[in-house]
Design a protein around this motif. Structure first.
Motif, mmCIF file in Angstrom:
data_model
loop_
_atom_site.group_PDB
_atom_site.id
_atom_site.type_symbol
_atom_site.label_atom_id
_atom_site.label_comp_id
_atom_site.label_asym_id
_atom_site.label_seq_id
_atom_site.Cartn_x
_atom_site.Cartn_y
_atom_site.Cartn_z
ATOM 1 N N GLN A 89 69.433 -43.953 -2.013
ATOM 2 C CA GLN A 89 67.987 -44.043 -1.803
ATOM 3 C C GLN A 89 67.605 -43.523 -0.416
ATOM 4 N N GLU A 90 68.386 -43.886 0.583
ATOM 5 C CA GLU A 90 68.103 -43.437 1.952
ATOM 6 C C GLU A 90 68.208 -41.925 2.086
ATOM 7 N N ALA A 91 69.081 -41.311 1.278
ATOM 8 C CA ALA A 91 69.273 -39.858 1.343
ATOM 9 C C ALA A 91 68.322 -39.092 0.431
ATOM 10 N N SER A 92 67.509 -39.823 -0.342
ATOM 11 C CA SER A 92 66.708 -39.172 -1.391
ATOM 12 C C SER A 92 65.377 -38.618 -0.912
ATOM 13 N N GLY A 93 65.038 -38.863 0.322
ATOM 14 C CA GLY A 93 63.741 -38.388 0.805
ATOM 15 C C GLY A 93 62.567 -39.061 0.129
ATOM 16 N N GLY A 94 62.759 -40.329 -0.225
ATOM 17 C CA GLY A 94 61.666 -41.081 -0.839
ATOM 18 C C GLY A 94 61.500 -40.846 -2.319
ATOM 19 N N ARG A 95 62.482 -40.193 -2.953
ATOM 20 C CA ARG A 95 62.333 -39.876 -4.376
ATOM 21 C C ARG A 95 63.154 -40.784 -5.288
ATOM 22 N N LEU A 96 63.730 -41.841 -4.730
ATOM 23 C CA LEU A 96 64.478 -42.795 -5.545
ATOM 24 C C LEU A 96 63.989 -44.208 -5.273
ATOM 25 N N GLU A 97 63.691 -44.901 -6.371
ATOM 26 C CA GLU A 97 63.262 -46.297 -6.323
ATOM 27 C C GLU A 97 64.246 -47.091 -7.172
ATOM 28 N N VAL A 98 64.796 -48.167 -6.637
ATOM 29 C CA VAL A 98 65.819 -48.946 -7.331
ATOM 30 C C VAL A 98 65.306 -50.347 -7.609
ATOM 31 N N HIS A 99 65.471 -50.792 -8.864
ATOM 32 C CA HIS A 99 65.055 -52.135 -9.266
ATOM 33 C C HIS A 99 66.248 -52.874 -9.854
ATOM 34 N N LEU A 100 66.497 -54.081 -9.356
ATOM 35 C CA LEU A 100 67.519 -54.944 -9.933
ATOM 36 C C LEU A 100 66.858 -55.732 -11.049
ATOM 37 N N ALA A 101 67.151 -55.358 -12.300
ATOM 38 C CA ALA A 101 66.448 -55.955 -13.436
ATOM 39 C C ALA A 101 67.196 -55.668 -14.724
ATOM 40 N N ASP A 102 66.803 -56.398 -15.775
ATOM 41 C CA ASP A 102 67.316 -56.189 -17.125
ATOM 42 C C ASP A 102 66.369 -55.211 -17.828
ATOM 43 N N ALA A 103 66.884 -54.058 -18.217
ATOM 44 C CA ALA A 103 66.033 -53.015 -18.803
ATOM 45 C C ALA A 103 65.370 -53.463 -20.095
ATOM 46 N N LEU A 104 65.976 -54.420 -20.803
ATOM 47 C CA LEU A 104 65.367 -54.903 -22.039
ATOM 48 C C LEU A 104 64.101 -55.715 -21.769
ATOM 49 N N LYS A 105 63.959 -56.197 -20.527
ATOM 50 C CA LYS A 105 62.844 -57.082 -20.209
ATOM 51 C C LYS A 105 61.784 -56.444 -19.317
ATOM 52 N N VAL A 106 62.052 -55.308 -18.724
ATOM 53 C CA VAL A 106 61.103 -54.717 -17.783
ATOM 54 C C VAL A 106 59.905 -54.118 -18.514
ATOM 55 N N ASP A 107 58.817 -53.987 -17.792
ATOM 56 C CA ASP A 107 57.622 -53.300 -18.275
ATOM 57 C C ASP A 107 57.634 -51.903 -17.665
ATOM 58 N N GLU A 108 58.001 -50.916 -18.472
ATOM 59 C CA GLU A 108 58.125 -49.551 -17.957
ATOM 60 C C GLU A 108 56.801 -48.994 -17.475
ATOM 61 N N ALA A 109 55.698 -49.426 -18.081
ATOM 62 C CA ALA A 109 54.388 -48.941 -17.656
ATOM 63 C C ALA A 109 54.088 -49.363 -16.223
ATOM 64 N N VAL A 110 54.536 -50.568 -15.863
ATOM 65 C CA VAL A 110 54.345 -51.044 -14.488
ATOM 66 C C VAL A 110 55.248 -50.270 -13.533
ATOM 67 N N LEU A 111 56.512 -50.086 -13.919
ATOM 68 C CA LEU A 111 57.446 -49.380 -13.051
ATOM 69 C C LEU A 111 57.022 -47.939 -12.798
ATOM 70 N N SER A 112 56.430 -47.314 -13.803
ATOM 71 C CA SER A 112 55.993 -45.919 -13.656
ATOM 72 C C SER A 112 54.570 -45.810 -13.141
ATOM 73 N N ALA A 113 53.961 -46.976 -12.841
ATOM 74 C CA ALA A 113 52.585 -47.017 -12.333
ATOM 75 C C ALA A 113 51.618 -46.276 -13.255
ATOM 76 N N GLY A 114 51.887 -46.351 -14.556
ATOM 77 C CA GLY A 114 51.016 -45.711 -15.533
ATOM 78 C C GLY A 114 51.187 -44.212 -15.644
ATOM 79 N N GLU A 115 52.107 -43.651 -14.882
ATOM 80 C CA GLU A 115 52.331 -42.201 -14.894
ATOM 81 C C GLU A 115 53.288 -41.829 -16.028
ATOM 82 N N PRO A 116 53.067 -40.708 -16.697
ATOM 83 C CA PRO A 116 54.007 -40.271 -17.733
ATOM 84 C C PRO A 116 55.406 -40.115 -17.148
ATOM 85 N N ALA A 117 56.397 -40.529 -17.906
ATOM 86 C CA ALA A 117 57.779 -40.473 -17.427
ATOM 87 C C ALA A 117 58.717 -40.198 -18.581
ATOM 88 N N SER A 118 59.832 -39.574 -18.266
ATOM 89 C CA SER A 118 60.915 -39.378 -19.222
ATOM 90 C C SER A 118 62.021 -40.380 -18.921
#
Length: 277
Positions: A89-118
């Motif tokens: 993350q430190e080497a990414s120039g601000g382009r990496l965001e890391v979340h410690l979470a269970d992917a089955l339980k996360v809200d992807e719309a919140v993580l992507s801030a409503g932006e389209p994502a792949s």
């Protein structure tokens, strides 16, 4: 593009932190950056695009996605990998965001801030199918998915009517997306090697996916039909209307589930909806 060549190799990073794969979490690491870069290329042009990655582990695919110009939101359940990912993350120039979470339980719309994502991921084997169903049925749906599965699961996703592997997973995947295997990955490519080979599946949403009510009705029909796949539809769908339901959809009730096309399953779904109204 970003240059991450100054970072330690993935193998060195794992050894430094004394990290081994957790079989209970379905972990098998891809340490060959040539392979992870190929996966990133198969995901299409990534420059400036947001990508969700599930289970980055030591960050092999993450590095490839960053090198391709993506903005990456990584969801990792295993806290052991946070030091490695924080260094990345430190080497990414601000382009990496890391979340410690269970992917089955996360809200992807919140993580992507409503932006389209792949979604581009080497999915943990033990939750891969559940995550795919989650993204196929919404409410949040990705722009595209490039996902590593066990090869047997990948073949089930792309199976066609009449194939032995054709079932509910293929049906829901192909009704919602164009699905194809784009890469094979032998067991020896992973550390530690799993007992089976893997494959990458590319899924691109259809421009005219069915409405949620049709999808729900189709899932009910397919659950009954494939739950007794050796029986004729008039028997396997008996609880939903049996022969009458088939005739309303214009389908021979003596056929079996694996012989039906995607369109025919949707016709059965429509007939079920009509009966419910």
């Amino acid at each position: 593009m970003i240059d991450l060549s100054a970072l330690p190799s993935l193998r060195e990073s794992l050894e430094t932190h004394g990290l081994l794969a957790n079989k209970g979490l379905g972990q098998h690491f891809l340490l060959d950056l040539n392979i992870t870069r190929k996966i990133a290329r198969l995901a299409g042009p990534l420059e400036g695009r947001m990508v969700l990655e599930i289970g980055p582990g030591p960050g092999g695919l993450t590095r490839a996605l960053l090198e391709a110009g993506a903005r990456v939101v990584a969801i990792e359940k295993d806290a052991r990998f946070l030091p490695l990912l924080n260094t990345l993350q430190e080497a990414s120039g601000g382009r990496l965001e890391v979340h410690l979470a269970d992917a089955l339980k996360v809200d992807e719309a919140v993580l992507s801030a409503g932006e389209p994502a792949s979604v581009v991921s080497n999915l943990p084997y033990n939750v891969g199918t559940a995550l795919l169903i989650k993204w196929l049925t919404g409410p949040w749906r990705p722009q595209s998915m490039t996902l590593m599965f066990q090869k047997e699961v990948a073949e089930r996703i792309v199976a066609r009517p009449g194939d032995d592997a054709f079932g509910r997973l293929a049906l829901i995947a192909q009704v919602m997306c164009e699905a194809r295997i784009v890469m094979d990955a032998p067991a020896r490519a992973f550390t530690p090697p799993p007992k089976v080979d893997s494959a990458v599946v590319r899924l691109d949403p259809r421009s005219d996916p069915p409405e949620p009510s049709r999808v729900a009705a189709m899932e009910a029909v397919s659950q009954a039909a494939f739950g007794q796949r050796r029986k004729m539809l008039r028997s396997s769908l008996k609880a939903l209307g049996g022969a009458d339901l088939c005739e309303a959809a214009g389908i021979d009730p003596t056929r079996r589930a694996e012989t039906l096309s995607l369109d025919e399953f949707l016709r059965l779904a429509d007939a079920r909806l009509q009966r419910a109204n």
